[in-house]
Every structure is written in structure tokens, then in C-alpha cells.
Design a protein around this motif. Structure first.
Motif, PDB file in Angstrom:
ATOM      1  N   LYS A   1      58.733   4.741  39.268  1.00 23.04           N
ATOM      2  CA  LYS A   1      58.595   3.451  39.956  1.00 23.04           C
ATOM      3  C   LYS A   1      59.488   3.382  41.186  1.00 23.04           C
ATOM      4  O   LYS A   1      59.073   2.893  42.232  1.00 23.04           O
ATOM      5  N   VAL A   2      60.710   3.903  41.071  1.00 18.88           N
ATOM      6  CA  VAL A   2      61.622   3.908  42.220  1.00 18.88           C
ATOM      7  C   VAL A   2      61.057   4.788  43.330  1.00 18.88           C
ATOM      8  O   VAL A   2      61.060   4.402  44.505  1.00 18.88           O
TER       9      VAL A   2
ATOM     10  N   GLY B   1      55.939   5.342  48.445  1.00 15.73           N
ATOM     11  CA  GLY B   1      54.519   5.050  48.249  1.00 15.73           C
ATOM     12  C   GLY B   1      53.933   5.953  47.170  1.00 15.73           C
ATOM     13  O   GLY B   1      54.553   6.912  46.728  1.00 15.73           O
ATOM     14  N   VAL B   2      52.731   5.640  46.763  1.00 13.33           N
ATOM     15  CA  VAL B   2      52.065   6.415  45.720  1.00 13.33           C
ATOM     16  C   VAL B   2      51.422   7.636  46.360  1.00 13.33           C
ATOM     17  O   VAL B   2      50.660   7.507  47.313  1.00 13.33           O
ATOM     18  N   PRO B   3      51.713   8.844  45.838  1.00 15.93           N
ATOM     19  CA  PRO B   3      51.124  10.044  46.420  1.00 15.93           C
ATOM     20  C   PRO B   3      49.612  10.097  46.187  1.00 15.93           C
ATOM     21  O   PRO B   3      49.120   9.591  45.184  1.00 15.93           O
ATOM     22  N   PRO B   4      48.877  10.717  47.109  1.00 17.07           N
ATOM     23  CA  PRO B   4      47.420  10.782  47.000  1.00 17.07           C
ATOM     24  C   PRO B   4      46.935  11.462  45.723  1.00 17.07           C
ATOM     25  O   PRO B   4      45.894  11.124  45.204  1.00 17.07           O
TER      26      PRO B   4
ATOM     27  N   GLY C   1      43.765  10.584  40.676  1.00 20.67           N
ATOM     28  CA  GLY C   1      43.725  10.693  39.224  1.00 20.67           C
ATOM     29  C   GLY C   1      43.368   9.384  38.549  1.00 20.67           C
ATOM     30  O   GLY C   1      42.931   9.357  37.407  1.00 20.67           O
ATOM     31  N   ARG C   2      43.574   8.282  39.203  1.00 22.06           N
ATOM     32  CA  ARG C   2      43.277   6.983  38.610  1.00 22.06           C
ATOM     33  C   ARG C   2      41.791   6.694  38.592  1.00 22.06           C
ATOM     34  O   ARG C   2      41.351   5.766  37.961  1.00 22.06           O
ATOM     35  N   GLY C   3      41.017   7.447  39.319  1.00 19.22           N
ATOM     36  CA  GLY C   3      39.581   7.197  39.380  1.00 19.22           C
ATOM     37  C   GLY C   3      39.252   6.259  40.511  1.00 19.22           C
ATOM     38  O   GLY C   3      40.123   5.676  41.158  1.00 19.22           O
ATOM     39  N   THR C   4      37.974   6.135  40.749  1.00 17.25           N
ATOM     40  CA  THR C   4      37.518   5.243  41.807  1.00 17.25           C
ATOM     41  C   THR C   4      36.744   4.102  41.196  1.00 17.25           C
ATOM     42  O   THR C   4      36.502   4.071  39.992  1.00 17.25           O
ATOM     43  N   HIS C   5      36.339   3.207  42.017  1.00 15.26           N
ATOM     44  CA  HIS C   5      35.554   2.088  41.550  1.00 15.26           C
ATOM     45  C   HIS C   5      34.061   2.437  41.561  1.00 15.26           C
ATOM     46  O   HIS C   5      33.220   1.570  41.454  1.00 15.26           O
ATOM     47  N   ALA C   6      33.755   3.717  41.666  1.00  8.03           N
ATOM     48  CA  ALA C   6      32.359   4.140  41.669  1.00  8.03           C
ATOM     49  C   ALA C   6      31.723   3.935  40.302  1.00  8.03           C
ATOM     50  O   ALA C   6      30.505   3.931  40.174  1.00  8.03           O
TER      51      ALA C   6
END
Length: 85
Positions: A35-36, A42-45, A50-55
Motif C-alpha cells: 500500500k505504501v 502508483g499501481v504498476p501496470p 492481473g485484476r482483469g478488465t471490465h470486458a
């Protein structure tokens, strides 16, 4: 008095060893570290992909897209400037 100090020190060493051997403690530290790092850099690409898309939400996302698309076309026909996000 010295015996009491040694007893407290021994208890502290034992307790520290138990804490450092605990997988739960290490998971907690890893989450705080992550979190830090996300707040700082920022969150790395790699993690975003890995979180998935809204597809997966084909029906609702397509409806939303066409709704926005129709609004934009109507606004352009009326001569309104495009919305800036």
C-alpha cells in the motif's frame, strides 16, 4: 532486580521470535508495504492487468457505451462542446 530484568528480556526475545516466525505477521507487513509503494509510485501496470478488465460485463458496458455515444452525438448536433473528463 537483575533477575526480573533478565526474565523480561527473555520474554521479549521469545515474543519477538514468535512474531517473526508468524506467517500472518509477514502477510500484514507485505500488505502495508504494498500500500505504501502504491501510494508513493502508483499501481504498476503488471498488477492492473492481473485484476482483469471490465470486458466480462459485456451487456452493461455496451449499454453504457452506446448511451454515452448517443448523448455525444445529440450534443454535437445541438452544437455543444464535447465533455472533457
Amino acid at each position: 532486580m537483575v533477575f526480573r530484568w533478565l526474565g523480561l528480556r527473555t520474554f521479549e526475545v521469545w515474543l519477538t521470535g514468535r512474531l517473526l516466525a508468524s506467517p500472518t505477521f509477514h502477510r500484514l507487513v507485505a500488505r502495508v508495504h504494498q500500500k505504501v509503494q502504491h501510494m508513493k509510485h502508483g499501481v504498476p501496470p503488471e498488477e492492473l492487468s492481473g485484476r482483469g478488465t471490465h470486458a466480462d460485463d459485456h451487456g452493461s458496458s455496451l449499454k453504457q457505451f452506446f448511451g454515452y455515444f448517443k448523448e455525444e452525438i445529440k450534443d454535437q448536433m445541438k452544437g455543444k462542446p464535447p465533455n472533457k473528463f
